[in-house]
Enzyme design. Structure first.
Site, short mmCIF file in Angstrom:
data_model
loop_
_atom_site.label_atom_id
_atom_site.label_comp_id
_atom_site.label_asym_id
_atom_site.label_seq_id
_atom_site.Cartn_x
_atom_site.Cartn_y
_atom_site.Cartn_z
N HIS A 1 -9.73 2.39 -1.37
CA HIS A 1 -8.26 2.51 -1.40
C HIS A 1 -7.70 1.04 -2.50
O HIS A 1 -7.49 0.15 -2.32
CB HIS A 1 -7.96 1.46 -0.01
CG HIS A 1 -6.55 1.21 0.43
ND1 HIS A 1 -5.46 1.83 -0.24
CD2 HIS A 1 -6.02 0.36 1.15
CE1 HIS A 1 -4.42 1.50 0.14
NE2 HIS A 1 -4.66 0.41 0.93
N CYS B 1 0.81 -1.37 0.04
CA CYS B 1 0.10 -0.31 0.12
C CYS B 1 0.81 1.43 -0.18
O CYS B 1 0.19 2.40 -0.21
CB CYS B 1 -0.86 -0.06 1.15
SG CYS B 1 -2.12 -1.17 1.08
N CYS C 1 0.54 2.91 6.03
CA CYS C 1 0.94 1.54 6.50
C CYS C 1 0.84 0.74 5.42
O CYS C 1 0.38 1.06 4.22
CB CYS C 1 0.24 1.18 7.39
SG CYS C 1 -1.49 0.85 7.13
#
Ligand SMILES: CC(=O)CC(=O)SCCNC(=O)CCNC(=O)[C@H](O)C(C)(C)COP(=O)(O)OP(=O)(O)OC[C@H]1O[C@@H](n2cnc3c(N)ncnc32)[C@H](O)[C@@H]1OP(=O)(O)O
Length: 438
Positions: free
Chosen positions: A387, A92, A422
């Site tokens: 996301h 990510c 993160c």
């Protein structure tokens, strides 16, 4: 030959509205989405025919055939075809790392301007064949005669044909990221209500940002979507409270699982891009920089042998970054902590507020500090926007740069912003931005 490090600036960005997995972009390839995000950037900044120093992009879930995904996408845009490209990947944090890569090239004087970008499609995640079938197909491609081909095929068993679905778990633990975070969440005692409140704020803030026109020059409509498909302006604490927990539910150590579809990011599709340049290039091309990329840090935690939470690396990277500049959390005017889960934001904040964590994990005299919540994720974040893994970094950097620029202009003083992301594998990447509003 340039000798000194010089500054790199964010000039702006362009992204697609993010879609839910299986939603508006279900039949669209990653290359098409990335090309569209880049085309929008080219149109916005008049880059038709421009030869840029480099385009750095990436996807976390990438098909084997997309080995040169970013370069192929660049070739589909009106950019000069001599613009080089690179594919990068760090779960990510991919999007944020592409920004760092391009800005470092500019800082070292290797290029004048470049694009950082990222794309992901959870709708089209790679599905692999079994190892036995793969090896058999390789042998089949090498077989020269009909007899050799028949021999290879005779080794095929029905079970070899079963496809391997995309893996949604950490290879070393077998736990999904959500199940990992449920353990971290229980450790820090974060309540369901606190998570739902953060999720609701994300939807409300993003809806307000769209309403105020903040995203008018950051998002270009695509395939019938004008804004993020996951955005639910009508969500409420009552609706969120009704959702069933989905992570940590089979862990006997977690008495009351609290993570739901409402306070977790949805699986998503989308692409984003950011234009980064030296001040000289920006001036020569008539663009005012939005924000300076001050510095970045990375960290990783040992979630395999140690007792660290999988998604807690930013809790270490941010103190390292701020210490390097003599800053504290109170010196930040705006902060976006990527909302992988509402819980990731809240456990990170809890760690920074903990005396014990500060002393024992960060080696400080006491707690690292508190974040002023009125400065946190003020235009929403991943819970509302969605996301698409590698597209998230670019979304945050472009939006935060624009917010910082507007706020610096309004207040007449320099504004600082922090981006914290993160990543799977126990990693984290963070970046500091600064704008003078000029
Ligand atoms: C990758 C890295 O390196 C680091 C990271 O970022 S870690 C994070 C990575 N991301 C993930 O792991 C993705 C996690 N998410 C998921 O796996 C899935 O989205 C999920 C399991 C959480 C949910 O999947 P799902 O069940 O298909 O969700 P979905 O059907 O959309 O929602 C379930 C219900 O919640 C409701 N809901 C969701 N959000 C809501 C909200 N904000 N308000 C009200 N209702 C909501 C939906 O309407 C739906 O209700 P119905 O069943 O009545 O229709």
């Amino acid at each position: 030959m340039p000798s000194a490090v010089r500054d790199a600036y964010v000039l702006g960005g362009n992204r697609l509205p993010f879609a839910r997995s299986g939603g508006a972009y279900a039949g669209v390839s990653e290359q098409d989405m990335l090309t569209a995000a880049l085309e929008g950037l080219v149109a916005r900044f008049g880059l038709q025919g421009a030869q840029l120093g480099e385009v750095a992009g990436g996807a976390v879930l990438k098909l084997a055939g997309d080995l040169n995904l970013t370069r192929e996408s660049v070739l589909g845009t009106p950019l000069d075809a001599r613009t080089p490209a690179i594919d990068m990947s760090k779960a990510c944090a991919t999007g944020l790392e592409t920004v760092t890569h391009v800005s470092n090239r500019i800082r070292l004087g290797q290029i004048e301007a470049g694009v950082a970008c990222g794309v992901d499609s959870a709708s089209d995640a790679p599905i692999e064949v079994s190892v036995r079938l793969r090896r058999l197909l390789h042998r089949l491609s090498r077989a020269r005669t009909a007899v050799q081909r028949a021999q290879v095929i005779s080794g095929l068993r029905p079970g070899d044909l079963a496809p391997l679905p995309p893996r949604n778990s950490e290879p070393r633990t077998g736990l999904s990221m959500g199940d990992h975070q449920a353990v971290t969440n229980a450790h820090w005692g974060i309540t369901r209500e606190a998570q739902d409140e953060l999720a609701l704020a994300s939807h409300r803030n993003l809806a307000a940002a769209y309403g105020a026109g903040l995203l008018d020059d950051l998002v270009t409509g695509y395939r019938g979507l004008g804004r993020d498909e996951n955005l639910r302006p009508d969500s409420s604490m009552e609706k969120l409270a009704k959702l069933k927990p989905v992570f940590g539910t089979s862990n006997p150590a977690i008495a009351e699982p609290t993570m739901t579809a409402g306070n977790s990011t949805p699986l998503s599709d989308g692409a984003s891009s950011v234009l980064v340049a030296s001040r000289q290039w920006a001036e020569e091309n008539g663009h005012a920089p939005l924000a300076r990329i001050v510095d970045t840090r990375i960290a990783a935690v040992d979630y395999v042998h140690g007792d660290e939470g999988l998604l807690m690396a930013p809790a270490y990277a941010v103190p390292a970054l701020l210490d390097a500049h003599g800053l504290g959390l109170e010196d930040l005017d705006l902060i976006e902590i990527h909302e992988a889960f509402a819980s990731t934001v809240l456990t990170t904040l809890a760690a920074w507020e903990s005396e014990e964590f500060g002393r024992e994990r960060l080696g400080r005299q006491g707690a690292f500090g508190s974040v002023d919540r009125s400065r946190l994720n003020i235009a929403g974040s991943s819970l509302a926007a969605g996301h698409p893994f590698a597209a998230t970094g670019g979304r945050i950097v472009a939006t935060l740069s624009k917010l910082l620029h507007a706020q610096a202009k309004q207040k007449g003083k320099v504004q600082r912003g922090l981006v914290s992301v993160c990543a799977a594998g126990g990693q984290g990447s963070v970046l500091l931005l600064e704008s003078d509003g000029k």
